[in-house]
Design a protein around this motif. Structure first.
Motif, short mmCIF file in Angstrom:
data_model
loop_
_atom_site.label_atom_id
_atom_site.label_comp_id
_atom_site.label_asym_id
_atom_site.label_seq_id
_atom_site.Cartn_x
_atom_site.Cartn_y
_atom_site.Cartn_z
N GLN A 139 -48.13 -2.69 -9.57
CA GLN A 139 -47.45 -1.97 -8.48
C GLN A 139 -47.62 -0.46 -8.65
OE1 GLN A 139 -43.34 -3.24 -8.21
NE2 GLN A 139 -43.88 -5.40 -7.97
N THR A 169 -48.08 -5.99 -0.37
CA THR A 169 -46.87 -6.47 -1.06
C THR A 169 -46.56 -5.59 -2.27
OG1 THR A 169 -47.46 -8.70 -0.36
CG2 THR A 169 -45.83 -8.52 -2.12
N ARG A 170 -47.63 -5.29 -3.05
CA ARG A 170 -47.42 -4.47 -4.26
C ARG A 170 -46.91 -3.07 -3.90
NH1 ARG A 170 -52.95 -5.92 -7.63
NH2 ARG A 170 -52.33 -8.03 -8.23
N ARG A 172 -45.23 -2.14 -1.17
CA ARG A 172 -43.87 -2.20 -0.66
C ARG A 172 -42.88 -2.43 -1.80
NH1 ARG A 172 -43.23 -6.68 2.67
NH2 ARG A 172 -41.21 -5.80 3.21
N ALA A 173 -43.22 -3.39 -2.65
CA ALA A 173 -42.32 -3.71 -3.78
C ALA A 173 -42.24 -2.54 -4.74
CB ALA A 173 -42.84 -4.96 -4.50
N ARG A 176 -40.08 0.35 -3.26
CA ARG A 176 -38.65 0.00 -3.24
C ARG A 176 -38.08 -0.01 -4.66
NH1 ARG A 176 -36.46 -1.21 1.48
NH2 ARG A 176 -37.89 -1.57 3.21
N ARG A 177 -38.86 -0.55 -5.59
CA ARG A 177 -38.40 -0.60 -6.99
C ARG A 177 -38.22 0.83 -7.52
NH1 ARG A 177 -35.32 -2.01 -10.41
NH2 ARG A 177 -35.94 -2.29 -12.57
#
Lengths: 191, 272
Positions: A139, A169-170, A172-173, A176-177
């Motif tokens: 990520q 996906t990576r 976005r995650a 957010r993380r």
């Protein structure tokens, strides 16, 4: 009594700039020029070009401060967004040969070791560095490729060899993380 | 585009991180912008995500730009305040490469001015030099002329003051009744000066020639002279054998002179 420029918040400085206060612009520059110049050098890898863009950024700040909407984001975010998008535009305008050379010179950028070796003197930098270290490597890599290289989603997919959906996906995650960790760390710092 | 029109809030919500990282393409970004105008939730979410993404800028080590950059920015700002029209015009120039193009432009202008001024100065100096050279040449000519005249005056005075100098007056003949001449010569050294006036100007291909008439009646050839305006003023040497000549005569002869007189006599004077 008018507060001294160095004591004013970013939002106050931007309001003063919008009213044509040159000293406020100078104070805003003094506050962020080094961070922006470091960012521009990281993206452009060319000192002369980075100096050019730095001037463009602060002139844009001067001309558009009136239109700055505090409800849409922090002044720092506005400033960094201007700088980054101008720098990325320049990178994209370069021909493919230049770009290959530039990418080769920064091939190790996304490696964790390099990030952790970049010693920070500023609190923000240390917080971000620590936060990023807590994010899964795959990520972190896509965040850095997008942010500093200005690569599109499909270019990152090609570069990393991962499917486009996975890259999205990576990203976005990852972002957010990062937001969550930063919130925690900033909250911890205030205690 | 039709696919985007059918997109739901959730679809846009998934685009927010990508927008914050600046990786959406133009069409996606435009569709999201329209959704944000109506959706407070997504707008607030995007704001936070943008703030988070901006924090990534702190990862690059801060580096101080050149000190001149700050001054250039503030100078540009001041100039844009003075002239609003220039502000918009200068923005395009700034986008291209502001400080370099600015300094290059003014630098070239300044260099051109310096070159023009230097050329103008060179031209002025060159003309002045030409003028001074011409004046100097004229002065040298005048000086040579004056020196020649002075030498001649001195020569004449010395000649006239010398006890052995003889002065002979020559008179015009019937051919030139108004012509007159004086011949002064040093009997010891032979140095001579001739002044003649009112002679007919020398015809082309001709010259006046001096003759020494000896006691025997023989005419010894002397020098040839030109009388452009009817006057002769010259100095020469008389050979020793001719210094005791009985008389002196001036005839018109071929320009190179002759061994015996062939032309008419114009002046005649006896050595008494």
């Amino acid at each position: 009594m008018k507060p001294r420029s160095q004591d004013q918040s970013d939002a106050e400085l931007v309001r003063a700039i919008a009213q044509g206060d040159e000293r406020a612009l100078a104070a805003f520059y003094d506050r962020y020029a080094s961070i922006l110049f470091g960012l521009l050098l990281r993206i452009l890898n060319d000192r002369s070009e980075a100096e050019d863009v730095l001037q463009e950024v602060f002139l844009q700040v001067w001309q558009e401060a009136e239109r700055f909407d505090g409800a849409r984001g922090r002044p720092f975010t506005w400033l960094v967004t201007i700088a980054r998008s101008r720098a990325i535009d320049r990178v994209r305008a370069r021909n493919s040969r230049d770009r290959k050379e530039m990418q080769a010179s920064r091939s190790s950028w996304s490696e964790t070791d390099e990030i952790t070796q970049q010693l920070s003197r500023t609190e923000e930098r240390e917080i971000v560095r620590r936060a990023l270290a807590e994010i899964p490597e795959e990520q972190r890599d896509v965040l850095l490729l997008a942010y500093f290289e200005g690569l599109s989603q499909s270019e990152i997919a090609t570069r990393t060899g991962a499917p486009l959906g996975t890259i999205k996906t990576r990203m976005r995650a990852g972002l957010r993380r990062l937001r969550e960790i930063l919130r925690e760390k900033i909250t911890e710092g205030r205690r | 585009m039709s696919r985007m029109k059918r997109m739901k809030h959730e679809d846009f919500s998934e685009m927010l991180e990508l927008e914050a990282l600046g990786v959406l393409d133009q069409a996606q970004s435009e569709a999201l912008r329209r959704h944000l105008e109506e959706c407070d939730v997504c707008r607030a979410e995007l704001r936070e995500l943008r703030d988070t993404a901006a924090m990534l800028a702190h990862l690059a080590p801060p580096i101080a730009p050149a000190k001149e950059t700050r001054a250039r920015i503030l100078e540009r700002v001041r100039r844009s305040r003075l002239s609003p029209a220039e502000s918009s015009a200068s923005e395009e120039a700034i986008t291209a490469s502001p400080p370099r193009s600015f300094w290059l432009k003014w630098g070239l202008l300044a260099a051109s001015l310096v070159v023009i001024i230097c050329l103008a100065l060179l031209l002025i100096l060159w003309r002045e030099r030409q003028r001074l050279s011409a004046e100097l040449a004229q002065a040298e000519r005048t000086e040579r002329q004056l020196r020649t005249e002075l030498d001649r005056e001195r020569e004449l005075r010395a000649l006239l003051a010398a006890p052995q100098t003889r002065v002979i007056e020559l008179e015009g003949t019937q051919v030139a009744p108004h012509a007159r001449a004086k011949l002064a010569y040093d009997a010891r050294t032979g140095r001579a000066i001739l002044f003649a006036t009112n002679l007919p100007p020398t015809p082309a291909g001709k010259a006046y020639q001096l003759w020494f008439i000896m006691s025997s009646g023989e005419a010894m050839p002397g020098d040839v002279f030109k009388a452009e305006k009817g006057d002769i003023e010259t100095s020469f040497f008389i050979p020793p054998i001719a210094r005791n000549a009985k008389a002196f005569a001036l005839t018109l002869e071929p320009a190179q002179g002759t061994r015996v007189p062939t032309g008419e006599k114009y002046l005649l004077g006896s050595n008494s």
